[in-house]
Design a protein around this motif. Structure first.
Motif, PDB file in Angstrom:
ATOM      1  N   LEU A 129      43.102  35.612  26.508  1.00 34.95           N
ATOM      2  CA  LEU A 129      42.074  36.382  27.196  1.00 34.95           C
ATOM      3  C   LEU A 129      41.057  36.824  26.151  1.00 34.95           C
ATOM      4  O   LEU A 129      41.443  37.378  25.115  1.00 34.95           O
ATOM      5  CB  LEU A 129      42.675  37.610  27.873  1.00 34.95           C
ATOM      6  N   ASP A 137      39.187  46.439  32.021  1.00 35.40           N
ATOM      7  CA  ASP A 137      40.540  46.562  32.554  1.00 35.40           C
ATOM      8  C   ASP A 137      41.554  46.007  31.553  1.00 35.40           C
ATOM      9  O   ASP A 137      41.748  44.796  31.474  1.00 35.40           O
ATOM     10  CB  ASP A 137      40.645  45.814  33.886  1.00 35.40           C
ATOM     11  N   HIS A 139      44.619  46.213  31.742  1.00 41.68           N
ATOM     12  CA  HIS A 139      45.837  45.770  32.421  1.00 41.68           C
ATOM     13  C   HIS A 139      45.945  44.245  32.474  1.00 41.68           C
ATOM     14  O   HIS A 139      47.033  43.705  32.571  1.00 41.68           O
ATOM     15  CB  HIS A 139      45.930  46.385  33.817  1.00 41.68           C
ATOM     16  N   LEU A 140      44.816  43.536  32.388  1.00 38.96           N
ATOM     17  CA  LEU A 140      44.871  42.082  32.338  1.00 38.96           C
ATOM     18  C   LEU A 140      45.567  41.615  31.053  1.00 38.96           C
ATOM     19  O   LEU A 140      46.330  40.654  31.056  1.00 38.96           O
ATOM     20  CB  LEU A 140      43.472  41.486  32.444  1.00 38.96           C
ATOM     21  N   ASP A 143      49.251  42.279  31.628  1.00 37.41           N
ATOM     22  CA  ASP A 143      49.843  41.267  32.510  1.00 37.41           C
ATOM     23  C   ASP A 143      50.107  39.965  31.762  1.00 37.41           C
ATOM     24  O   ASP A 143      51.153  39.344  31.926  1.00 37.41           O
ATOM     25  CB  ASP A 143      48.936  40.995  33.714  1.00 37.41           C
ATOM     26  N   LYS A 144      49.161  39.524  30.940  1.00 37.71           N
ATOM     27  CA  LYS A 144      49.339  38.272  30.183  1.00 37.71           C
ATOM     28  C   LYS A 144      50.515  38.402  29.229  1.00 37.71           C
ATOM     29  O   LYS A 144      51.285  37.467  29.052  1.00 37.71           O
ATOM     30  CB  LYS A 144      48.061  37.918  29.441  1.00 37.71           C
TER      31      LYS A 144
END
Length: 150
Positions: A129, A137, A139-140, A143-144
């Motif tokens: 990312l 955000d 949170h991405l 999550d990854k």
């Protein structure tokens, strides 16, 4: 791997991370380049209450980040090793400077931030990312990290 353990270069400050980290990313902002004396800084985001200082008393100073937000920099007052970045805008987490861990062999960053400031010779992987600046955000990134089994 829990607890993760680490400390400063001179050994006066030691700490433990007593929960799984939330993510690991590389920051290419000019401040991280300066503080790491390298092309980027590594930030291992963990729950604030999971970090325990087990030896010594670090010092701190506050600076403005490239984003304009204040960041408390926590370091060893003897050898100067930067240990943590404490961000007031996110009081539930703290960023551990991952290079201060005793064992970094199982750490794999999932993203890059502030890529607009990256050194031109650094290769930014399309499998990660990537953000030109501070992501809206985080949170991405979390999550990854979770998707990759960490």
């Amino acid at each position: 791997m829990i607890p993760y353990v680490g400390g400063c270069q001179c050994g006066n400050i030691r700490y433990e991370i007593r929960a799984q980290p939330l993510t690991l990313y590389l920051c290419h902002c000019k401040e991280c380049q300066k503080q790491s004396s390298s092309a980027f800084g590594m930030s291992l985001t963990v729950a604030r209450d999971a970090v325990v200082i087990t030896q010594g008393q670090p010092k701190a100073w506050i600076r403005k980040a490239d984003s304009g937000r204040e960041v408390k920099n926590i370091f060893c007052g003897d050898c100067g090793t930067r240990l943590f970045h404490d961000r007031a805008y996110n009081p539930s987490t703290i960023n551990v400077k991952a290079g201060t861990l005793d064992d970094t062999t199982n750490l794999h960053p999932v993203g890059n931030i502030w890529t607009r400031s990256a050194q031109p010779w650094v290769t930014i992987s399309d499998e990660m990312l990537n953000y030109d600046e501070q992501p809206d955000d985080v949170h991405l990134l979390w999550d990854k990290w979770t998707q990759q089994g960490f």
